[in-house]
Design an enzyme around this catalytic site. Structure first.
Site, PDB file in Angstrom:
ATOM      1  N   GLU A  61       0.825  -1.202   0.000  1.00 33.15           N
ATOM      2  CA  GLU A  61       0.000   0.000   0.000  1.00 33.15           C
ATOM      3  C   GLU A  61       0.867   1.263   0.000  1.00 33.15           C
ATOM      4  OE1 GLU A  61      -3.790   1.734   2.471  1.00 33.15           O
ATOM      5  OE2 GLU A  61      -1.858   1.586   3.509  1.00 33.15           O
ATOM      6  N   TRP A  83      -8.278  -2.465   0.051  1.00 30.92           N
ATOM      7  CA  TRP A  83      -9.176  -1.445  -0.507  1.00 30.92           C
ATOM      8  C   TRP A  83     -10.294  -2.050  -1.358  1.00 30.92           C
ATOM      9  CZ3 TRP A  83      -9.355   3.766   0.387  1.00 30.92           C
ATOM     10  CH2 TRP A  83      -8.274   4.323   1.094  1.00 30.92           C
ATOM     11  N   TYR A 145      -5.048   9.455  -1.325  1.00 27.55           N
ATOM     12  CA  TYR A 145      -3.704   9.729  -0.810  1.00 27.55           C
ATOM     13  C   TYR A 145      -2.621   9.931  -1.882  1.00 27.55           C
ATOM     14  CZ  TYR A 145      -5.865   7.994   3.482  1.00 27.55           C
ATOM     15  OH  TYR A 145      -6.703   7.817   4.552  1.00 27.55           O
ATOM     16  N   ARG A 190       8.180  24.196   7.311  1.00 29.32           N
ATOM     17  CA  ARG A 190       7.102  24.094   6.319  1.00 29.32           C
ATOM     18  C   ARG A 190       7.112  22.754   5.588  1.00 29.32           C
ATOM     19  NH1 ARG A 190       7.539  30.217   3.652  1.00 29.32           N
ATOM     20  NH2 ARG A 190       7.291  31.329   5.641  1.00 29.32           N
ATOM     21  N   CYS A 209      -8.307   9.341   6.131  1.00 24.49           N
ATOM     22  CA  CYS A 209      -8.342   9.181   7.593  1.00 24.49           C
ATOM     23  C   CYS A 209      -7.086   9.806   8.201  1.00 24.49           C
ATOM     24  CB  CYS A 209      -8.437   7.709   7.973  1.00 24.49           C
ATOM     25  SG  CYS A 209     -10.005   6.950   7.515  1.00 24.49           S
ATOM     26  N   ARG A 268      -7.542  12.038  11.516  1.00 26.98           N
ATOM     27  CA  ARG A 268      -8.835  12.531  12.007  1.00 26.98           C
ATOM     28  C   ARG A 268      -9.700  11.396  12.552  1.00 26.98           C
ATOM     29  NH1 ARG A 268     -13.024  11.099   8.830  1.00 26.98           N
ATOM     30  NH2 ARG A 268     -12.446  10.236   6.795  1.00 26.98           N
ATOM     31  N   SER A 269      -9.608  10.224  11.905  1.00 26.09           N
ATOM     32  CA  SER A 269     -10.465   9.085  12.234  1.00 26.09           C
ATOM     33  C   SER A 269      -9.590   7.848  12.370  1.00 26.09           C
ATOM     34  CB  SER A 269     -11.513   8.883  11.132  1.00 26.09           C
ATOM     35  OG  SER A 269     -12.323   7.759  11.391  1.00 26.09           O
ATOM     36  N   ASP A 271      -9.606   3.830  13.293  1.00 24.03           N
ATOM     37  CA  ASP A 271     -10.112   2.497  13.624  1.00 24.03           C
ATOM     38  C   ASP A 271      -8.971   1.812  14.378  1.00 24.03           C
ATOM     39  OD1 ASP A 271     -10.730  -0.243  13.634  1.00 24.03           O
ATOM     40  OD2 ASP A 271     -11.756  -0.160  11.715  1.00 24.03           O
ATOM     41  N   HIS A 309     -11.590   5.044  17.795  1.00 23.22           N
ATOM     42  CA  HIS A 309     -12.794   4.273  18.079  1.00 23.22           C
ATOM     43  C   HIS A 309     -12.598   2.771  17.876  1.00 23.22           C
ATOM     44  CE1 HIS A 309     -12.975   5.914  13.924  1.00 23.22           C
ATOM     45  NE2 HIS A 309     -13.256   4.661  13.600  1.00 23.22           N
ATOM     46  N   ILE A 310     -13.445   2.031  18.568  1.00 22.52           N
ATOM     47  CA  ILE A 310     -13.553   0.575  18.425  1.00 22.52           C
ATOM     48  C   ILE A 310     -15.006   0.282  18.082  1.00 22.52           C
ATOM     49  CG2 ILE A 310     -13.411  -1.663  19.585  1.00 22.52           C
ATOM     50  CD1 ILE A 310     -11.374  -0.434  21.512  1.00 22.52           C
TER      51      ILE A 310
END
Length: 379
Positions: A61, A83, A145, A190, A209, A268-269, A271, A309-310
């Site tokens: 990946e 994916w 990405y 920067r 994410c 941000r997120s 798993d 989160h879970i």
């Protein structure tokens, strides 16, 4: 001692003990906000040992991202299927929308057409692998990405007419810019790469994410440079190394790194059971690759984590992983013998170097882990 697995287990425990219960678009979660992972690369490569990790998938990946690729064919051709679900969902959604909006059909007719026209996922992925045109049409995830890392769109001019937009676009290679900055202005504040392109989020199958990352470098002390020689067992090193002009000249002539490089990413997120272990190792590998490209020493890896989160159906596996005793972290071995570099090619580009990198060039040595844990994936 393996502090990385301990940090990760502490995060799992915090989520289970203190997490807020939330109903989300794809299931119930427990979550906390604003956590951090810190790891010294000198302590070992950051591949969790409290469950068996999918190393080939991590490498595949990341090389896919670095190539600027957004079509899953490269992943599928190399046996990486992380994916598949996202691109298949987009394919199904588009077909269902077309079937339901074209013509005045009964629900029975719609269901019949969906069965006839929409491939099952296994057949869909096989078509991606074997049919180049099909892959080109249905295998792309939009400007995710790799697209943003290697060819972020820069719009020029105050007004752009829709019919002529292609002539008003420049593309920015953020990875190339980062490498250039590391070589020419290593203390720059920067040196940041972003995947969060607000103007293209609606074109992405899944918004990023992990949204961005930043490099930081520092000068190595004389003793740190000497330690590099001892660790690499350079046979032609002087027996006594004093910090004088002659010794420093020898270090420089033998290409001994002068700087250490760190990487910090923002997410941000998160798993935590499925994604985070993958993300930690992926950014650890990116740090190692960039360090090698600019002749620096990998220093610290830092992850700033937003919504951790879970999912409810992942809780049993998390409780199991918390009880496992970590093993020592492994080492990463990189075979860059055949990589194309600026010294090897007359017309060097970053792409020639990245395309010369093979999945098998990256080996994990001394990896001991507990068995894999099958966590459900929530697309």
């Amino acid at each position: 001692m393996n502090q990385l697995d301990r940090q990760y287990q502490d995060l799992l425990f915090k989520l289970i003990a203190d997490g807020s219960v939330k109903e989300t678009r794809n299931g119930k979660t427990v979550s906390v906000f604003g956590q951090q992972i810190r790891h010294k690369m000198s302590d070992g490569f950051p591949l969790l040992t409290t469950k068996k990790m999918y190393w080939n998938g991590i490498v595949t990946e990341l090389l896919w991202f670095l190539r600027g690729d957004t079509n899953i064919k490269y992943l599928v051709d190399n046996g990486c299927h992380i994916w598949d679900g996202d691109v298949y969902q987009a394919y199904v959604k588009k077909h269902k929308h077309a079937i339901r909006t074209e013509g005045n059909r009964s629900e029975l007719a719609i269901q019949s057409l969906e069965k006839q026209l929409i491939y099952p996922q296994e057949e869909f992925i096989n078509k991606i692998k074997t049919d180049a045109e099909f892959a080109k049409t249905w295998g792309d995830l939009g400007p995710i990405y790799g697209k943003q890392w290697r060819s972020w769109r820069k719009w020029s001019g105050k007004e752009v007419m829709q019919d002529f937009y292609e002539t008003n676009i420049d593309e920015i290679d953020q990875i190339a810019n980062s490498i250039h900055l590391l070589k020419t202005d290593p203390d720059s504040r920067r040196n940041k790469v972003s995947a969060w392109n607000v103007g293209e989020l609606d074109q992405m199958t899944l918004p990023p994410c992990h949204t961005d990352f930043q490099f930081y470098t520092r000068e190595l002390s004389f003793n740190e440079r000497i330690k590099l020689i001892v660790n690499s067992l350079k046979s032609n090193a002087p027996l006594l190394m004093e910090e004088d002009e002659k010794t420093i000249e020898w270090l420089n002539n033998n290409n001994i790194p002068t700087r250490a490089i760190s990487l910090m990413w923002n997410q941000r997120s998160v798993d935590v059971p499925l994604g985070l272990p993958f993300n930690i190792a992926s950014y650890g590998l990116l740090l190692e690759i960039i360090a090698k490209m600019v002749n620096m020493v990998p220093d610290e890896l830092i992850g700033n984590l937003g919504d951790c989160h879970i999912y409810e159906n992942q809780l049993p596996g998390c409780r199991e992983q918390i009880t496992r005793e970590p093993f020592a972290l492994p080492k990463l071995s990189i075979n860059d013998t055949y990589w194309v570099t600026s010294d090897d090619a007359h017309e060097y580009t970053l792409d020639t170097e990245i395309l010369s990198m093979l999945i098998e060039d990256f080996k994990i040595e001394g990896y001991e882990s507990h068995p894999a844990i099958k966590f459900p994936l929530s697309n």
